[in-house]
Write an enzyme that holds these catalytic residues in place. Sequence first.
Site, PDB file in Angstrom:
ATOM      1  N   TRP A 165     -11.449 -27.167   3.725  1.00 30.98           N
ATOM      2  CA  TRP A 165     -12.783 -25.819   3.456  1.00 30.98           C
ATOM      3  C   TRP A 165     -11.809 -24.534   3.343  1.00 30.98           C
ATOM      4  O   TRP A 165     -10.646 -24.208   3.610  1.00 30.98           O
ATOM      5  CB  TRP A 165     -13.808 -25.405   5.019  1.00 30.98           C
ATOM      6  CG  TRP A 165     -14.244 -24.680   5.339  1.00 30.98           C
ATOM      7  CD1 TRP A 165     -15.530 -24.540   3.609  1.00 30.98           C
ATOM      8  CD2 TRP A 165     -14.092 -23.245   5.548  1.00 30.98           C
ATOM      9  NE1 TRP A 165     -16.269 -23.381   4.072  1.00 30.98           N
ATOM     10  CE2 TRP A 165     -15.329 -22.906   5.201  1.00 30.98           C
ATOM     11  CE3 TRP A 165     -13.396 -23.073   6.511  1.00 30.98           C
ATOM     12  CZ2 TRP A 165     -15.483 -21.445   5.536  1.00 30.98           C
ATOM     13  CZ3 TRP A 165     -13.880 -21.977   7.105  1.00 30.98           C
ATOM     14  CH2 TRP A 165     -14.389 -21.131   6.808  1.00 30.98           C
ATOM     15  N   ASP A 332     -28.873 -19.084   2.030  1.00 32.55           N
ATOM     16  CA  ASP A 332     -29.468 -19.252   2.701  1.00 32.55           C
ATOM     17  C   ASP A 332     -30.659 -18.571   3.610  1.00 32.55           C
ATOM     18  O   ASP A 332     -29.781 -17.084   3.893  1.00 32.55           O
ATOM     19  CB  ASP A 332     -28.652 -20.110   4.063  1.00 32.55           C
ATOM     20  CG  ASP A 332     -28.291 -20.553   5.646  1.00 32.55           C
ATOM     21  OD1 ASP A 332     -29.948 -20.624   5.338  1.00 32.55           O
ATOM     22  OD2 ASP A 332     -27.644 -21.402   5.514  1.00 32.55           O
ATOM     23  N   ASP A 443     -27.227 -27.573  -1.451  1.00 25.33           N
ATOM     24  CA  ASP A 443     -25.379 -27.840  -0.126  1.00 25.33           C
ATOM     25  C   ASP A 443     -25.816 -28.502   0.047  1.00 25.33           C
ATOM     26  O   ASP A 443     -26.561 -29.678   1.166  1.00 25.33           O
ATOM     27  CB  ASP A 443     -25.670 -26.172   0.680  1.00 25.33           C
ATOM     28  CG  ASP A 443     -24.382 -26.243   1.236  1.00 25.33           C
ATOM     29  OD1 ASP A 443     -23.602 -26.502   0.972  1.00 25.33           O
ATOM     30  OD2 ASP A 443     -24.014 -24.692   1.311  1.00 25.33           O
ATOM     31  N   ASP A 507     -15.598 -21.818  -0.716  1.00 25.88           N
ATOM     32  CA  ASP A 507     -16.291 -20.939   0.274  1.00 25.88           C
ATOM     33  C   ASP A 507     -14.995 -19.100   0.239  1.00 25.88           C
ATOM     34  O   ASP A 507     -15.944 -18.375   0.842  1.00 25.88           O
ATOM     35  CB  ASP A 507     -16.780 -20.995   1.591  1.00 25.88           C
ATOM     36  CG  ASP A 507     -17.868 -22.217   1.575  1.00 25.88           C
ATOM     37  OD1 ASP A 507     -18.758 -21.620   0.886  1.00 25.88           O
ATOM     38  OD2 ASP A 507     -18.231 -21.996   2.331  1.00 25.88           O
TER      39      ASP A 507
END
Length: 709
Positions: A165, A332, A443, A507
Amino acid sequence: METTLVRLASPVTDVIVRCRPAAEILYWGPHLAAFSPQDVDSLSRPVPNGRLDVDVPVTLAAETGRGLFGSPGIEGHRNGLDAFAVLTTVEVRQPDPQQLVVVAEDSQAGLRLTTELRLHADSGVLQLRHGLTNLHPGDWQVQRLALTLPLPESAAEVMAFHGRWVREFQPHRALLAHGSLVQENRRGRTSHEYFPAMISGEPGFAEQHGRVWGVHLGWSGNHRLRAEVKTDGRRLLQAEALYLPGEIALAQGESLTTPWLYAACSGQGLNGMSQQFHRFLRQEIIPFPRASARPVHLNTWEGIYFEHDPAYIMQMATQAAALGVERFIIDDGWFRGRDHDRAALGDWYVDPHKYPQGLMPVINHVRSLGMEFGIWVEPEMINPDSDLYRAHPDWLLALPGYLQPTGRYQYVLDLSHPEVFDYLLMRLSWLLGEHPIDYVKWDMNRELVQPTHQGRAAADRQTQAFYRLLDVLGERFPQVEFESCASGGGRIDYEVLRRCHRFWASDNNDALERQTIQRGMSYFFPPEVMGAHIGHHRCHATGRRHSIAFRGLTALFGHMGIELDPVRADAQEQDGFRHYVALHQRYRTLLHTGCLWRVDMSDATTQVQGVVSDDRAQALFLVAQLAMPEYALAGVLRFPGLDLQARYRLSVVDHPDLKPVIDGGSTMRQLPAWMASPTEFSGEWLMNAGLRLPILNPETALLLALDRL
Ligand code: GLA
């Protein structure tokens, strides 16, 4: 005469397959101007002493029963029996000159294998897959079904990708003399960890030289890739979907089809390989529903997180439009009870407290400003703290009787469960049917742990059901574009790209990290599908600070966006956003249709990439200085891909951070003389002699343009 030898040809690459008695690739290399079938006699093998008495080919199925001792291409059994199939070709078809279908059977084991190969005439990309059918009564349990491509002995170095990530697509390399390099992914999505690709090449292959063979498995689930050297020195690349124990059982008459494997071979180093893949994707896979340019995004996530106030969001939209943004996406936080990341996934209803009048006021406002509207969803997930979970605790993708850890406080829904599938289809159809939505950021923020349907492993079915859900939505709402996001770049591959239009690469919006991530992604993907955003000047993922110039120029070479709150940005930042959005808009046709080059530089701290238009009339090159330069003097940039016969005007398009001597410091005292005014050079000179670069400070960049005169 029965067809034995088939040649698939393209201007770049040829593939020669001996189809009988079993399919075996004899040649996969540069296009041959002249070829006659007896040429392959030169490759006939001796039989070594001290082992089997016959020559054993590395077939496309790589069966153990044939006497191959390496990693088999087929593993499975029928309650312990029929485990050593030897597949003999029964039919060879060529639906057209670019395609080959070989059907092989083992009538004793009761198996049929159908192998399809397509060599794309323009790009030279080879696409292949297997289909396995059980012909006999009783389940045939499939453990493995892999595609095996033989490589020349010279392909002794392997490049693959690792990651995690906020650090996707990190390349690593190994010299392989014996044994195997294996990468396995069991996370249930394509994964940040191991992008499903491997590249083998002649030792020392680089961006601009060396022969390379690269493969990518188009599959968004578990996978295994292997580069292997057999003990006799033969080499191969093998790729497969990874099946969990008991996951695939073929009843009589049932078939299993592997994902497509995409393969390219190039004599022009990694650039040649990437250019083939990019061309292939543009021609065959990337399905933009609208012909217009890729719109510049503003995504609200890092700007407001879960704080949704429609009046404020409308202010953000007004400001975004003033900056040149063309598509506004609310991330979100819009649905019922979603005030933080610990609740509400699954409850796909507008939050009545945050949006008392629904989404329409915001959507209408966004559209009245001339922007498209997009929205975030994460359909495959469920929080234990949700109305959906309270109503249907049995809808989880989980193993009954076991506890499993949550990830980001959430579980995965079992998409093989028809009611789950129907519920998601219903809620998403409501969202897309009742609102004029142009774009969905889809997502997927956790991995699959103990993925079972009624106790039986179902990771493969889960991925298939995810595709089916997107397929049905794509049919119902053909005008809607989808982005594939999975905590950034956790689901990036060619099969999901058949159903989406953009990837959220990471991200991590730190421009320095993005330079590496985006370069890694560029080996297999062109800029127009790579979501790249200008983030806050203090990056949220790393805390590093970067100038607007470095952030802007880094986001320029993708599908550009902004990810912050434009209302709270100061005037200088706003000017910067406006400037880089306009710069992207000025060059995006070139960036999104041209030929991408990564340039080998002697100083690895200087990273150069460029895009040259197909007619070679225009080029844009970005020089990014990642760290303190290795040498006192900057290197020479020899531009690739230009027209040798032409003359070009060279201009420095953007270099706001380039300052000789700041407060007595900095890396450079005096600029090179060519920077004083626009200059003209021949393509031949720029390609062979090149351009001596100015010395850049770390974490700055320079944008150069070439225009043919
Ligand atoms: C994931 C995505 C982010 C953002 C958040 C929202 O982490 O990768 O871009 O959408 O979810 O929760």
